[in-house]
Design an enzyme around this catalytic site. Sequence first.
Site, PDB file in Angstrom:
ATOM      1  NE  ARG A 107      -1.922  -1.773   3.561  1.00 29.29           N
ATOM      2  CZ  ARG A 107      -2.322  -1.992   4.812  1.00 29.29           C
ATOM      3  NH1 ARG A 107      -3.528  -1.614   5.190  1.00 29.29           N
ATOM      4  NH2 ARG A 107      -1.519  -2.569   5.681  1.00 29.29           N
TER       5      ARG A 107
ATOM      6  CE  LYS B 170       0.712  -2.327   9.491  1.00 31.03           C
ATOM      7  NZ  LYS B 170      -0.424  -2.570  10.409  1.00 31.03           N
TER       8      LYS B 170
ATOM      9  CG  HIS C 278      -2.001  -1.033  15.156  1.00 30.37           C
ATOM     10  ND1 HIS C 278      -3.324  -1.131  15.506  1.00 30.37           N
ATOM     11  CD2 HIS C 278      -1.974  -0.932  13.804  1.00 30.37           C
ATOM     12  CE1 HIS C 278      -4.075  -1.105  14.414  1.00 30.37           C
ATOM     13  NE2 HIS C 278      -3.277  -0.979  13.377  1.00 30.37           N
TER      14      HIS C 278
ATOM     15  CD  GLU D 278      -3.637   2.894  15.496  1.00 29.43           C
ATOM     16  OE1 GLU D 278      -2.716   2.806  16.327  1.00 29.43           O
ATOM     17  OE2 GLU D 278      -3.476   3.268  14.309  1.00 29.43           O
TER      18      GLU D 278
END
Length: 363
Positions: free
Chosen positions: A15, A74, A95, A117
Amino acid sequence: MIVGVPKEIKNHEYRVGLTPEAVAELIGDGHSVLVETGAGLGIGCDDEAYAAAGATLCTLDEVFQQAELIVKVKEPQAIECARFRPGQTLFTYLHLAADPAQAEGLKASGVTAIAYETVTSREGALPLLTPMSEVAGRMAIQVGAACLQKANGGRGVLLGGVPGVAPGQVVILGGGVSGTQAATMAVGLGAEVTVLDRALPALRRIDAQFQGRVRSLHANSQAVADACAQADLIVGAVLVPGAKAPRLLSRAQLETLRPGAALVDISIDQGGCFESSRPTTHAEPTYLEAGIVHYCVTNMPGAVARTSTYALNAATLPFVRALANLGTETALARDPHLAAGLNIQGGQVRHPAVAEALTGVAA
């Protein structure tokens, strides 16, 4: 503002932070966009497409040295954390609750790190996590079906069965976005599907949406144990925003599962919801423990990079534009939902759930 888009370097991550169409929107707002050469090849967008959108193609060093806002997909790897500097803003998935080393690296860098997130919506949802949860939920069934093939260590069960042979049993732990999408795919394949969740509104929604085609159960410990013991495929799809995922299946309970059953842990980014889970990659996605196939890839949507990138950009672009148009401090001050995404600033963890997960003490 100068916006930078580096090429993703995580294992088999294809991505990219911004599509050419998103770049064109930022250029139209009057910003400069630096894109690392080759950053979009994984989604089928070459350098010419980015140049046509108005981006400046450059090296990785130039992106990190010049950009004020860095947009990724990411979490930054250690080599990337070392490149950040005070005054820069990072906007990506982080994360951090399950990754104290990354948290320390970001704190030391002085970067302001905003996590996709934990950005919220007026309805209390997680709008930047939702598109990738949708992808991961749908992927969970197709990868789980592959895990059940005998050559891959599985039970040799076809989820949909065939005339005269019963279908496979799919148990989904969590009735949120990922769990619902997983149920949709499993039902489409003809499997017998059970969804467990602790929230009665989620169970009511599942019941209404699938009109009895999916069995819904309250996720007490005994119900989880009993359902998993009968399952061919178990999908872990639980989420506590910003925090580590709860452990729903102990290592000892693997002995109670059907030999060759498969576990797909969508929650692995947040530490995983099975005690036996450990992060894997697309290069080596599965492992066997106690005769159970485990699939715990930490960037599942990266395998379908084009779909995932365009779905993600549709959600992230308004926030990227706000950060670029207003500047980080003003954008965070004006939008409490974007401010909920603030994880690291001034060398400190700013998100309460993340801080508690990392230190045991809320920020």
